[in-house]
Design a protein around this motif. Structure first.
Motif, PDB file in Angstrom:
ATOM      1  N   LEU A 165     -30.771  44.904  -1.979  1.00  0.00           N
ATOM      2  CA  LEU A 165     -30.899  43.896  -1.194  1.00  0.00           C
ATOM      3  C   LEU A 165     -31.316  42.761  -1.550  1.00  0.00           C
ATOM      4  CD1 LEU A 165     -30.079  43.586   1.677  1.00  0.00           C
ATOM      5  CD2 LEU A 165     -32.447  44.368   2.668  1.00  0.00           C
ATOM      6  N   VAL A 166     -30.304  41.544  -1.523  1.00  0.00           N
ATOM      7  CA  VAL A 166     -30.896  39.915  -1.668  1.00  0.00           C
ATOM      8  C   VAL A 166     -30.772  39.170  -0.702  1.00  0.00           C
ATOM      9  CG1 VAL A 166     -29.020  39.427  -3.330  1.00  0.00           C
ATOM     10  CG2 VAL A 166     -30.860  38.398  -3.382  1.00  0.00           C
ATOM     11  N   GLN A 167     -31.300  38.011   0.150  1.00  0.00           N
ATOM     12  CA  GLN A 167     -30.267  37.162   0.445  1.00  0.00           C
ATOM     13  C   GLN A 167     -29.636  36.442   0.405  1.00  0.00           C
ATOM     14  OE1 GLN A 167     -33.982  34.725   2.536  1.00  0.00           O
ATOM     15  NE2 GLN A 167     -34.339  36.403   4.356  1.00  0.00           N
ATOM     16  N   ALA A 168     -29.013  35.607   0.651  1.00  0.00           N
ATOM     17  CA  ALA A 168     -27.511  34.760   0.861  1.00  0.00           C
ATOM     18  C   ALA A 168     -28.449  33.628  -0.485  1.00  0.00           C
ATOM     19  CB  ALA A 168     -27.215  34.163   1.407  1.00  0.00           C
ATOM     20  N   GLY A 169     -28.272  32.626  -1.227  1.00  0.00           N
ATOM     21  CA  GLY A 169     -28.060  32.063  -2.212  1.00  0.00           C
ATOM     22  C   GLY A 169     -28.878  32.373  -3.414  1.00  0.00           C
ATOM     23  N   GLY A 170     -29.045  34.035  -3.385  1.00  0.00           N
ATOM     24  CA  GLY A 170     -30.422  34.458  -4.189  1.00  0.00           C
ATOM     25  C   GLY A 170     -29.968  35.256  -5.245  1.00  0.00           C
ATOM     26  N   SER A 171     -30.053  36.491  -6.399  1.00  0.00           N
ATOM     27  CA  SER A 171     -29.738  36.150  -8.311  1.00  0.00           C
ATOM     28  C   SER A 171     -29.906  37.248  -7.747  1.00  0.00           C
ATOM     29  CB  SER A 171     -30.241  34.880  -8.319  1.00  0.00           C
ATOM     30  OG  SER A 171     -29.882  34.424  -8.586  1.00  0.00           O
ATOM     31  N   LEU A 172     -29.271  38.146  -8.414  1.00  0.00           N
ATOM     32  CA  LEU A 172     -29.840  40.012  -8.946  1.00  0.00           C
ATOM     33  C   LEU A 172     -28.717  39.952 -10.100  1.00  0.00           C
ATOM     34  CD1 LEU A 172     -28.808  42.187  -5.989  1.00  0.00           C
ATOM     35  CD2 LEU A 172     -30.928  41.650  -7.130  1.00  0.00           C
ATOM     36  N   ARG A 173     -29.964  40.758 -11.234  1.00  0.00           N
ATOM     37  CA  ARG A 173     -29.088  40.944 -12.942  1.00  0.00           C
ATOM     38  C   ARG A 173     -28.635  42.394 -12.220  1.00  0.00           C
ATOM     39  NH1 ARG A 173     -31.068  40.398 -18.609  1.00  0.00           N
ATOM     40  NH2 ARG A 173     -32.488  42.071 -18.461  1.00  0.00           N
ATOM     41  N   LEU A 174     -27.080  42.878 -12.434  1.00  0.00           N
ATOM     42  CA  LEU A 174     -26.862  44.245 -13.637  1.00  0.00           C
ATOM     43  C   LEU A 174     -27.421  44.378 -14.634  1.00  0.00           C
ATOM     44  CD1 LEU A 174     -23.995  44.041 -10.763  1.00  0.00           C
ATOM     45  CD2 LEU A 174     -27.148  44.273 -10.270  1.00  0.00           C
ATOM     46  N   SER A 175     -27.255  45.390 -15.058  1.00  0.00           N
ATOM     47  CA  SER A 175     -27.620  46.040 -16.259  1.00  0.00           C
ATOM     48  C   SER A 175     -26.431  47.469 -16.629  1.00  0.00           C
ATOM     49  CB  SER A 175     -29.258  46.464 -16.852  1.00  0.00           C
ATOM     50  OG  SER A 175     -29.269  44.999 -16.892  1.00  0.00           O
TER      51      SER A 175
ATOM     52  N   GLY B 111     -21.641  52.864 -11.025  1.00  0.00           N
ATOM     53  CA  GLY B 111     -21.828  51.964  -9.370  1.00  0.00           C
ATOM     54  C   GLY B 111     -23.093  51.822  -8.795  1.00  0.00           C
ATOM     55  N   THR B 112     -23.405  50.726  -8.741  1.00  0.00           N
ATOM     56  CA  THR B 112     -24.956  50.021  -7.980  1.00  0.00           C
ATOM     57  C   THR B 112     -24.537  49.015  -6.842  1.00  0.00           C
ATOM     58  OG1 THR B 112     -26.639  49.300  -8.249  1.00  0.00           O
ATOM     59  CG2 THR B 112     -24.747  48.341  -9.403  1.00  0.00           C
ATOM     60  N   GLN B 113     -25.207  49.442  -6.036  1.00  0.00           N
ATOM     61  CA  GLN B 113     -25.198  48.530  -4.644  1.00  0.00           C
ATOM     62  C   GLN B 113     -25.356  47.301  -4.602  1.00  0.00           C
ATOM     63  OE1 GLN B 113     -23.238  49.562  -1.492  1.00  0.00           O
ATOM     64  NE2 GLN B 113     -23.887  47.330  -1.077  1.00  0.00           N
ATOM     65  N   VAL B 114     -24.825  46.070  -3.922  1.00  0.00           N
ATOM     66  CA  VAL B 114     -25.324  44.754  -4.017  1.00  0.00           C
ATOM     67  C   VAL B 114     -24.812  44.558  -2.205  1.00  0.00           C
ATOM     68  CG1 VAL B 114     -25.159  42.815  -4.796  1.00  0.00           C
ATOM     69  CG2 VAL B 114     -24.690  44.668  -6.532  1.00  0.00           C
ATOM     70  N   THR B 115     -26.518  44.068  -1.828  1.00  0.00           N
ATOM     71  CA  THR B 115     -25.533  43.762  -0.386  1.00  0.00           C
ATOM     72  C   THR B 115     -26.822  42.369  -0.454  1.00  0.00           C
ATOM     73  OG1 THR B 115     -26.044  46.374   0.089  1.00  0.00           O
ATOM     74  CG2 THR B 115     -26.087  44.564   1.797  1.00  0.00           C
ATOM     75  N   VAL B 116     -25.954  41.538   0.116  1.00  0.00           N
ATOM     76  CA  VAL B 116     -26.545  40.371   0.421  1.00  0.00           C
ATOM     77  C   VAL B 116     -26.588  40.284   1.975  1.00  0.00           C
ATOM     78  CG1 VAL B 116     -26.292  38.299   0.024  1.00  0.00           C
ATOM     79  CG2 VAL B 116     -24.984  39.350  -1.921  1.00  0.00           C
ATOM     80  N   SER B 117     -27.590  39.434   2.415  1.00  0.00           N
ATOM     81  CA  SER B 117     -27.613  39.368   4.130  1.00  0.00           C
ATOM     82  C   SER B 117     -27.520  38.127   4.180  1.00  0.00           C
ATOM     83  CB  SER B 117     -28.912  39.609   4.126  1.00  0.00           C
ATOM     84  OG  SER B 117     -29.913  39.091   3.836  1.00  0.00           O
ATOM     85  N   SER B 118     -26.699  37.750   5.368  1.00  0.00           N
ATOM     86  CA  SER B 118     -26.853  36.456   5.388  1.00  0.00           C
ATOM     87  C   SER B 118     -28.047  35.716   6.167  1.00  0.00           C
ATOM     88  CB  SER B 118     -25.961  36.251   6.709  1.00  0.00           C
ATOM     89  OG  SER B 118     -25.511  36.952   7.641  1.00  0.00           O
TER      90      SER B 118
END
Length: 123
Positions: A10-20, A116-123
């Motif tokens: 879970l990350v806020q809008a504008g943030g970053s994540l790295r999937l592997s 699969g891995t869940q990515v959730t971006v909150s506004s």
């Protein structure tokens, strides 16, 4: 071949994540690797793909300039660096492996899929 994706969250809008995505087997460098995603109620869509030699990379227009796909053949791993995330990027992200042909945007071209891995971006 088995694929194991990780790095979602879970990350806020504008943030970053790295999937592997790690792959079993000793011939990882021979495979074409791709990332796809599927949001609730929507069809699976292409995100990015990288060729065996890293010479060719393809991105969906919706992520171009924000996402970067890369691979480390020594570690049997493909990555998806996601920057400037938007709420519309929310989805389950899947890595996929193509044994032989370069048709990166066609899900049917891929022979193996990760869980699969869940990515959730909150506004």
């Amino acid at each position: 071949v088995q694929l194991q994706a990780s790095g979602g969250g879970l990350v806020q809008a504008g943030g970053s994540l790295r999937l592997s995505c790690g792959a079993s087997g000793r011939t990882f460098s021979r495979y074409i690797m791709g990332w796809f995603r599927q949001a609730p109620g929507k069809e699976r869509e292409f995100v990015a793909a990288i060729s065996r030699s890293i010479a060719i990379i393809d991105y969906a227009d919706s992520v171009k300039g924000r996402f970067t796909i890369s691979r480390d053949n020594a570690k049997n791993t493909v990555y998806l660096q996601m920057n400037s995330l938007k709420p519309e990027d929310t989805a389950v992200y899947y890595c996929a492996l193509d044994l032989d042909s370069w048709a990166p945007r066609a899900g049917s071209a891929y022979h193996y899929w990760g869980q699969g891995t869940q990515v959730t971006v909150s506004s």
